[in-house]
Design an enzyme around this catalytic site. Structure first.
Site, PDB file in Angstrom:
ATOM      1  N   GLY A   1      44.776  29.769  18.790  1.00  0.00           N
ATOM      2  CA  GLY A   1      45.342  28.390  19.042  1.00  0.00           C
ATOM      3  C   GLY A   1      45.553  28.125  20.436  1.00  0.00           C
ATOM      4  O   GLY A   1      46.119  26.952  20.469  1.00  0.00           O
TER       5      GLY A   1
ATOM      6  N   MET B   1      42.321  28.076  26.884  1.00  0.00           N
ATOM      7  CA  MET B   1      42.140  28.896  28.001  1.00  0.00           C
ATOM      8  C   MET B   1      41.031  28.297  29.043  1.00  0.00           C
ATOM      9  O   MET B   1      39.844  27.762  28.642  1.00  0.00           O
ATOM     10  CB  MET B   1      41.720  30.377  27.725  1.00  0.00           C
ATOM     11  CG  MET B   1      41.626  31.367  28.835  1.00  0.00           C
ATOM     12  SD  MET B   1      40.602  32.738  28.291  1.00  0.00           S
ATOM     13  CE  MET B   1      39.192  32.376  28.373  1.00  0.00           C
TER      14      MET B   1
ATOM     15  N   TYR C   1      44.877  47.853  38.165  1.00  0.00           N
ATOM     16  CA  TYR C   1      44.761  47.153  39.623  1.00  0.00           C
ATOM     17  C   TYR C   1      45.906  47.279  40.402  1.00  0.00           C
ATOM     18  O   TYR C   1      45.899  47.183  41.600  1.00  0.00           O
ATOM     19  CB  TYR C   1      44.351  45.676  39.404  1.00  0.00           C
ATOM     20  CG  TYR C   1      43.153  45.504  38.435  1.00  0.00           C
ATOM     21  CD1 TYR C   1      42.295  46.381  38.200  1.00  0.00           C
ATOM     22  CD2 TYR C   1      42.885  44.269  38.180  1.00  0.00           C
ATOM     23  CE1 TYR C   1      41.126  46.108  37.419  1.00  0.00           C
ATOM     24  CE2 TYR C   1      41.673  43.944  37.281  1.00  0.00           C
ATOM     25  CZ  TYR C   1      40.877  44.897  37.010  1.00  0.00           C
ATOM     26  OH  TYR C   1      39.798  44.619  36.198  1.00  0.00           O
TER      27      TYR C   1
HETATM   28  P1  NAD Z   1      32.356  39.920  41.043  1.00  0.00           P
HETATM   29  O1  NAD Z   1      31.114  40.199  40.466  1.00  0.00           O
HETATM   30  O2  NAD Z   1      33.193  38.979  41.068  1.00  0.00           O
HETATM   31  O3  NAD Z   1      31.822  40.037  42.774  1.00  0.00           O
HETATM   32  C1  NAD Z   1      32.860  40.280  43.792  1.00  0.00           C
HETATM   33  C2  NAD Z   1      32.371  40.051  45.016  1.00  0.00           C
HETATM   34  O4  NAD Z   1      31.592  39.110  45.509  1.00  0.00           O
HETATM   35  C3  NAD Z   1      33.333  40.448  46.084  1.00  0.00           C
HETATM   36  O5  NAD Z   1      32.763  41.106  46.990  1.00  0.00           O
HETATM   37  C4  NAD Z   1      33.632  39.132  47.006  1.00  0.00           C
HETATM   38  O6  NAD Z   1      33.942  39.089  48.251  1.00  0.00           O
HETATM   39  C5  NAD Z   1      31.956  38.213  46.660  1.00  0.00           C
HETATM   40  N1  NAD Z   1      32.130  37.057  46.557  1.00  0.00           N
HETATM   41  C6  NAD Z   1      32.905  36.260  45.542  1.00  0.00           C
HETATM   42  N2  NAD Z   1      32.802  35.004  45.409  1.00  0.00           N
HETATM   43  C7  NAD Z   1      31.582  34.888  46.681  1.00  0.00           C
HETATM   44  C8  NAD Z   1      30.818  33.622  47.191  1.00  0.00           C
HETATM   45  N3  NAD Z   1      31.119  32.578  46.860  1.00  0.00           N
HETATM   46  N4  NAD Z   1      30.208  34.108  48.165  1.00  0.00           N
HETATM   47  C9  NAD Z   1      29.876  35.339  48.595  1.00  0.00           C
HETATM   48  N5  NAD Z   1      30.404  36.271  48.122  1.00  0.00           N
HETATM   49  C10 NAD Z   1      31.327  36.248  46.985  1.00  0.00           C
HETATM   50  O7  NAD Z   1      32.909  41.414  41.041  1.00  0.00           O
HETATM   51  P2  NAD Z   1      34.570  41.850  40.825  1.00  0.00           P
HETATM   52  O8  NAD Z   1      35.383  41.071  41.445  1.00  0.00           O
HETATM   53  O9  NAD Z   1      34.551  43.350  40.847  1.00  0.00           O
HETATM   54  O10 NAD Z   1      34.602  41.540  39.199  1.00  0.00           O
HETATM   55  C11 NAD Z   1      35.447  40.146  38.886  1.00  0.00           C
HETATM   56  C12 NAD Z   1      36.655  40.540  38.083  1.00  0.00           C
HETATM   57  O11 NAD Z   1      36.104  41.366  36.898  1.00  0.00           O
HETATM   58  C13 NAD Z   1      37.536  41.625  38.795  1.00  0.00           C
HETATM   59  O12 NAD Z   1      38.116  41.050  39.975  1.00  0.00           O
HETATM   60  C14 NAD Z   1      38.382  42.048  37.537  1.00  0.00           C
HETATM   61  O13 NAD Z   1      39.487  41.168  37.654  1.00  0.00           O
HETATM   62  C15 NAD Z   1      37.444  42.065  36.506  1.00  0.00           C
HETATM   63  N6  NAD Z   1      36.886  43.285  36.176  1.00  0.00           N
HETATM   64  C16 NAD Z   1      37.212  44.040  35.127  1.00  0.00           C
HETATM   65  C17 NAD Z   1      36.486  45.028  34.482  1.00  0.00           C
HETATM   66  C18 NAD Z   1      36.754  45.701  33.291  1.00  0.00           C
HETATM   67  O14 NAD Z   1      36.754  46.908  32.873  1.00  0.00           O
HETATM   68  N7  NAD Z   1      37.559  44.781  32.538  1.00  0.00           N
HETATM   69  C19 NAD Z   1      35.742  45.905  35.399  1.00  0.00           C
HETATM   70  C20 NAD Z   1      35.422  45.160  36.555  1.00  0.00           C
HETATM   71  C21 NAD Z   1      36.033  44.028  37.183  1.00  0.00           C
END
Ligand code: NAD
Length: 317
Positions: free
Chosen positions: A61, A64, A100
Site C-alpha cells: 500500500g 515507491m 555497505y
Molecule cells: P551499476 O550497474 O549501477 O554501475 C555503477 C557504475 O556505473 C559505477 O562505476 C558508476 O560510476 C558508473 N555510472 C553510473 N552512472 C553513470 C553514468 N551516467 N555514466 C557513466 N558511468 C556511470 O552498479 P552498482 O552501483 O554496483 O549497483 C547499483 C546498486 O545496486 C548498488 O549501488 C547497490 O545499492 C545495489 N546492489 C545490490 C546488490 C544486492 O546483492 N542486493 C548487489 C550489488 C549492488
C-alpha cells in the site's frame, strides 16, 4: 395421501442435512486458519509503473519511486554528498544495506538535504550474519540511520535463519518500524520454497538485471505474484559498464535519442517494468541517471535491447 407420504418422510431427513451443512460452515468461520487470516494477499496486485508520478504502488500500500540511488561502495563523506546530490537532483529513493557500512551517512545526507523525511523512500538490507538476531538488527538499523521508520527492508541473500529473520521483519511491520519488506537474490525456486513459510508476501525483490542478464522468466514469475522487481547492477556493475555503453545497439539508440547510453539502459529497465538503482558518486552522472522521463524507447528499440540478453551474470549471487 399414500403418494405424498414418502416425500413427507423425506422432509426431516433434508432438514437434518441442511442443518449439518450450515453447522460445518459456521464451525469453519469460528475456527479460522490463523496463518491464512493474516496473509496480505497480492493476488491481482498491479505492479504497473506510473510514469507521470515516476512511481509504483507496492503490495503493502506504499508508493515507491521507480528510480533510486544505489550506494554500494560509497563511504563516509562521499556517501553523504552523493545522497545530498541525488536528493537535490530530484531522487526520492535511496538504496543501502548493512554490509555497505554507510547507513549512518545515508541518514545524515537525508537530514542535510532539507527534503522532508516522509518524501524519501529508504531501503536497507539485513545481512546473513544478522539473521539469527534480526529483531536486534532492525533496531540497530533504525538507530544507525537515526530514523523513526524504514520504508523497505530486504533480506540480502538466502541463508540460515532467513525465515526467522523475515518473521522478525513481519513483526516490525506490525510495530510500525518497517513499512514494506522484501528479498534480494532470491530466484524462482528460492521464492517458491520461501513463500509458504511466511505471512507477508514480499513487496519487492532486488536481483541482478541488465541488458546482458535479463532474467525475463524471473521477472514474469514475480510480477504474477504482485511483487515488484528491482535491478541491481542496472548498468552492468563496476568494471562492466563500458562494455555495455559501447555496445553497438545501445550506442546507436543513444545517438538517435541524443541521450547517453546509461540513460538508454535505465529507460529500458523502466519500460520493462523493472525499478533501477544506479550507483554513482559523480553529481553529473547522478543527475543524468534520473533525467529519463522526457523520452521513450520505441517497441523496436526495446526489442533490440531485449535481444542482447546473453545470460551473462556479473556477480556470483
Ligand atoms: P551499476 O550497474 O549501477 O554501475 C555503477 C557504475 O556505473 C559505477 O562505476 C558508476 O560510476 C558508473 N555510472 C553510473 N552512472 C553513470 C553514468 N551516467 N555514466 C557513466 N558511468 C556511470 O552498479 P552498482 O552501483 O554496483 O549497483 C547499483 C546498486 O545496486 C548498488 O549501488 C547497490 O545499492 C545495489 N546492489 C545490490 C546488490 C544486492 O546483492 N542486493 C548487489 C550489488 C549492488
Amino acid at each position: 395421501m399414500k403418494k405424498i407420504l414418502p416425500f413427507l418422510m423425506l422432509i426431516p431427513l433434508l432438514t437434518f442435512f441442511i442443518a449439518c451443512g450450515q453447522q460445518e460452515e459456521t464451525s469453519n468461520e469460528s475456527q479460522p486458519d490463523t496463518k491464512k487470516a493474516t496473509v496480505k494477499t497480492t493476488e491481482n496486485h498491479d505492479t504497473t509503473f506510473d510514469f507521470e508520478k515516476k512511481s509504483v504502488m507496492l503490495n503493502s500500500g506504499y508508493e515507491m519511486p521507480i528510480i533510486g540511488l544505489g550506494t554500494y561502495s560509497l563511504l563516509e563523506d562521499v556517501a553523504i554528498n552523493s545522497v545530498e546530490s541525488a536528493l537535490a537532483s530530484g531522487y526520492r529513493k535511496i538504496d543501502t544495506a548493512k554490509i555497505y557500512g554507510n547507513e549512518k551517512e545515508v541518514g545524515e545526507g537525508i537530514r542535510n538535504s532539507g527534503v522532508p523525511r516522509e518524501e524519501i523512500f529508504v531501503t536497507t538490507k539485513l545481512y546473513m550474519t544478522q539473521y539469527a538476531e534480526a529483531e536486534q538488527a532492525i533496531d540497530d538499523a533504525l538507530k544507525e540511520f537515526d530514523l523513526d521508520y524504514i520504508d523497505l527492508m530486504l533480506l540480502h541473500h538466502p541463508g540460515d535463519h532467513d525465515v526467522e529473520a523475515y518473521q522478525a521483519m513481519e513483526m516490525a511491520v506490525e510495530e510500525g518500524k518497517l513499512r514494506s519488506i522484501g528479498l534480494s537474490n532470491y530466484y524462482i525456486e528460492e521464492l517458491d520454497a520461501f513463500l509458504p513459510k511466511v505471512t507477508i508476501v514480499p513487496a519487492l525483490i532486488q536481483n541482478e538485471i541488465h541488458p546482458y542478464y535479463q532474467e525475463n522468466p524471473v521477472i514474469d514469475h514475480f510480477k504474477e505474484k504482485g511483487i515488484v522487481m528491482e535491478a541491481w547492477y542496472p548498468l552492468g556493475g563496476r568494471g562492466h559498464t563500458r562494455e555495455l555503453f559501447e555496445n553497438e545497439t545501445i550506442a546507436k539508440i543513444a545517438e538517435d535519442h541524443d541521450r547517453s547510453p546509461a540513460q538508454i539502459i535505465l529507460r529500458w529497465h523502466l519500460q520493462k517494468g523493472v525499478v533501477a538503482i544506479p550507483g554513482s558518486s559523480n553529481p553529473d552522472h547522478i543527475a543524468e541517471n534520473i533525467n529519463i522521463f522526457d523520452f521513450e524507447l520505441t517497441d523496436a528499440e526495446m526489442k533490440s535491447i531485449n535481444a542482447l540478453d546473453r545470460n551473462e551474470k556479473h556477480d556470483w549471487y
